[in-house]
Design an enzyme around this catalytic site. Structure first.
Site, PDB file in Angstrom:
ATOM      1  N   LYS A 105       0.856  -1.187   0.000  1.00 29.64           N
ATOM      2  CA  LYS A 105       0.000   0.000   0.000  1.00 29.64           C
ATOM      3  C   LYS A 105       0.885   1.228   0.000  1.00 29.64           C
ATOM      4  O   LYS A 105       2.027   1.176   0.490  1.00 29.64           O
ATOM      5  CB  LYS A 105      -0.886   0.011   1.252  1.00 29.64           C
ATOM      6  CG  LYS A 105      -2.153   0.815   1.098  1.00 29.64           C
ATOM      7  CD  LYS A 105      -3.178   0.027   0.302  1.00 29.64           C
ATOM      8  CE  LYS A 105      -4.567   0.584   0.405  1.00 29.64           C
ATOM      9  NZ  LYS A 105      -5.542  -0.403  -0.075  1.00 29.64           N
ATOM     10  N   TYR A 218     -19.664   8.147  -0.116  1.00 26.10           N
ATOM     11  CA  TYR A 218     -20.241   8.270  -1.460  1.00 26.10           C
ATOM     12  C   TYR A 218     -19.174   8.686  -2.464  1.00 26.10           C
ATOM     13  O   TYR A 218     -19.383   9.492  -3.353  1.00 26.10           O
ATOM     14  CB  TYR A 218     -21.433   9.249  -1.450  1.00 26.10           C
ATOM     15  CG  TYR A 218     -22.563   8.805  -2.365  1.00 26.10           C
ATOM     16  CD1 TYR A 218     -23.321   7.678  -2.071  1.00 26.10           C
ATOM     17  CD2 TYR A 218     -22.854   9.499  -3.530  1.00 26.10           C
ATOM     18  CE1 TYR A 218     -24.336   7.254  -2.907  1.00 26.10           C
ATOM     19  CE2 TYR A 218     -23.876   9.093  -4.383  1.00 26.10           C
ATOM     20  CZ  TYR A 218     -24.613   7.971  -4.057  1.00 26.10           C
ATOM     21  OH  TYR A 218     -25.636   7.541  -4.894  1.00 26.10           O
ATOM     22  N   GLY A 219     -17.971   8.108  -2.287  1.00 25.51           N
ATOM     23  CA  GLY A 219     -16.896   8.294  -3.268  1.00 25.51           C
ATOM     24  C   GLY A 219     -17.093   7.285  -4.381  1.00 25.51           C
ATOM     25  O   GLY A 219     -18.220   6.829  -4.624  1.00 25.51           O
TER      26      GLY A 219
HETATM   27  N1  GLU Z   1      -7.197   0.086  -3.596  1.00 22.62           N
HETATM   28  C1  GLU Z   1      -7.928  -1.105  -3.873  1.00 22.62           C
HETATM   29  C2  GLU Z   1      -7.938  -2.025  -2.670  1.00 22.62           C
HETATM   30  O1  GLU Z   1      -7.771  -1.599  -1.554  1.00 22.62           O
HETATM   31  C3  GLU Z   1      -7.440  -1.770  -5.132  1.00 22.62           C
HETATM   32  C4  GLU Z   1      -6.016  -2.224  -5.089  1.00 22.62           C
HETATM   33  C5  GLU Z   1      -5.513  -2.666  -6.447  1.00 22.62           C
HETATM   34  O2  GLU Z   1      -6.277  -2.697  -7.378  1.00 22.62           O
HETATM   35  O3  GLU Z   1      -4.317  -2.963  -6.514  1.00 22.62           O
HETATM   36  O4  GLU Z   1      -8.190  -3.185  -2.798  1.00 22.62           O
END
Ligand code: GLU
Length: 415
Positions: A105, A218-219
């Protein structure tokens, strides 16, 4: 957002499943910490000519099953500890959905709502320059997350391509379709979440036609969750909210009209004909399905007793604390845990990677068909494991995912 809590919640859940899986203390210790972290300071030229320095992170939690994968958040309250917790959740998510990927992340501490388009572009490109050696299509692949979108992914792909001197579509996912993005990616998280709800409704005997739904957030995810719920499953969306507050209508809201109102005014609040409620009140509404689709730690020991929903579908990452689980599960609330429920995003990101590697482009129908297959499989795997271990859905999901990560670590000779 709470600095300590998310990683703490991840550790508590890990400890519980470590017992079910009889994991040794060494393995548990290895799983409790990220493998690699990069912290960067990012100088950015602002519109008034000033240079502002932003703090950014990219945290690779575990790559045993493959290159690491996970979104990048732009948020003023971002912390390294929250990103660590979210990177762990990405590891379990990719494993649970049986993708050949690890978890990561990223985040930048900034307030995108007060930044111009050009400042956001400068920041996105500067972030990529700062982390370029750390990411890559075979190494670590970012994607959109809270307050980042496909335009930001396009700038990031372009900047990385300029650095490497080759068009590298595969370095990020969630790109616009004209730049190597996948059909169906924009609403994949919401669609996937509803496939999990569909299966949960079958298991719990809930008729989705006319079922009442409250959605916090509501994003991109929350608004698409409202639209999918109403248009594809005939549910009645009785309440929605955003960071400014919520709206309630017992007869159901038109999610498209609410979206148009939000686009015009910046918030769902003030929508004609609806009653205003707080985010806290929304969580406690008497509805069939509660969908937290915003940030972490919104269902805690403090309000869990008052939650009346039959199904909680966690479209957000980490919305429910362990203490809240211990109150909700005995009440018979069916929880679809975050990394099961919101896996649609990364599943279609993985499809995007496969298309990029092969210079291919799949139809929307093909993407949705494969998404349905993956989500349905994962839901039932968790449901059956829960019955097998005699534990709730979250602990079952942890056990399935962590077991797969451990098998990969053993296979590689890490442990
Ligand atoms: N941000 C999204 C999640 O938390 C997608 C992550 C991605 O597609 O790599 O799952």
């Amino acid at each position: 957002m709470n600095d300590e809590d998310l990683l703490e919640v991840v550790h508590q859940n890990l400890c519980a499943c470590a017992l079910d899986l009889s994991l040794s203390k060494n393995i548990e210790a290895l799983l409790k910490h990220p493998r690699r972290e990069l912290h960067v300071s990012i100088p950015v030229m602002m519109d008034d000519g000033r240079i502002e320095t932003f703090q950014g992170f990219r945290i690779q939690y575990n790559s045993a099953r493959g290159p690491t994968k996970g979104g990048i958040r732009f948020h003023p309250a971002e912390t390294a500890n929250t990103i660590r917790g979210l990177a762990a959740i990405m590891t379990w998510k990719c494993a649970l959905h049986d993708l050949p990927l690890g978890g990561a992340k990223g985040g930048v501490v900034c307030n995108p709502k007060t930044m111009s388009e050009r400042e956001l572009e400068n920041l996105s490109r500067a972030y990529v320059r700062a982390v370029a050696d750390f990411i890559g299509p075979d190494r670590d692949i970012p994607a959109p997350d809270v307050y980042t979108n496909e335009q930001i992914m396009a700038w990031m792909m372009d900047e990385y391509s300029a650095i490497t001197g080759t068009t590298t579509f595969g370095v990020v996912t969630g790109k616009p379709v004209v730049l190597g993005g996948s059909e169906g990616r924009h609403d994949a998280t919401a669609r996937g979440g509803w496939i999990a709800i569909r299966e949960a409704a079958k298991e719990t005997g809930l008729d989705l036609a006319g079922a009442t739904v409250a959605i916090q957030g509501y994003g991109n995810v929350g608004s698409n969750a409202a639209i999918c719920g109403a248009d594809l499953y005939g549910c009645s969306i009785v309440a929605v909210s955003d960071s400014k507050g919520g709206i309630h209508h017992p007869e159901g809201l038109d999610p498209h009209a609410v979206m148009a109102h939000k686009e015009e005014t910046g918030s769902v609040v003030g929508f004609a004909g609806a009653t205003e409620i707080t985010n806290e009140e929304l969580v406690e509404l008497d509805v069939d399905i509660l969908i937290p689709a915003a940030l972490e730690n919104v269902i805690t020991e403090k309000n869990a007793e008052r939650v009346r929903a039959r199904i909680i579908a966690e479209f957000a990452n980490g919305p429910t604390t362990k203490g809240a689980d211990m109150i909700l599960e005995p009440k018979g609330v069916h929880i679809i845990p975050d990394f099961l429920c919101n896996g649609g995003g990364v599943i279609v990101s993985y499809f995007e990677m496969v298309q990029n590697f092969n210079m291919d482009h799949w139809s929307e129908d093909e993407v949705y068909r494969r998404l349905d297959e993956k989500m349905t499989q994962a839901y039932h795997k968790v449901f059956e494991s829960g019955k097998g271990y005699g534990v709730g859905m979250r602990q079952a999901a942890y056990s399935v995912a962590v077991e797969r990560v451990v098998q990969a670590m053993i296979g590689r000779g890490w442990i």
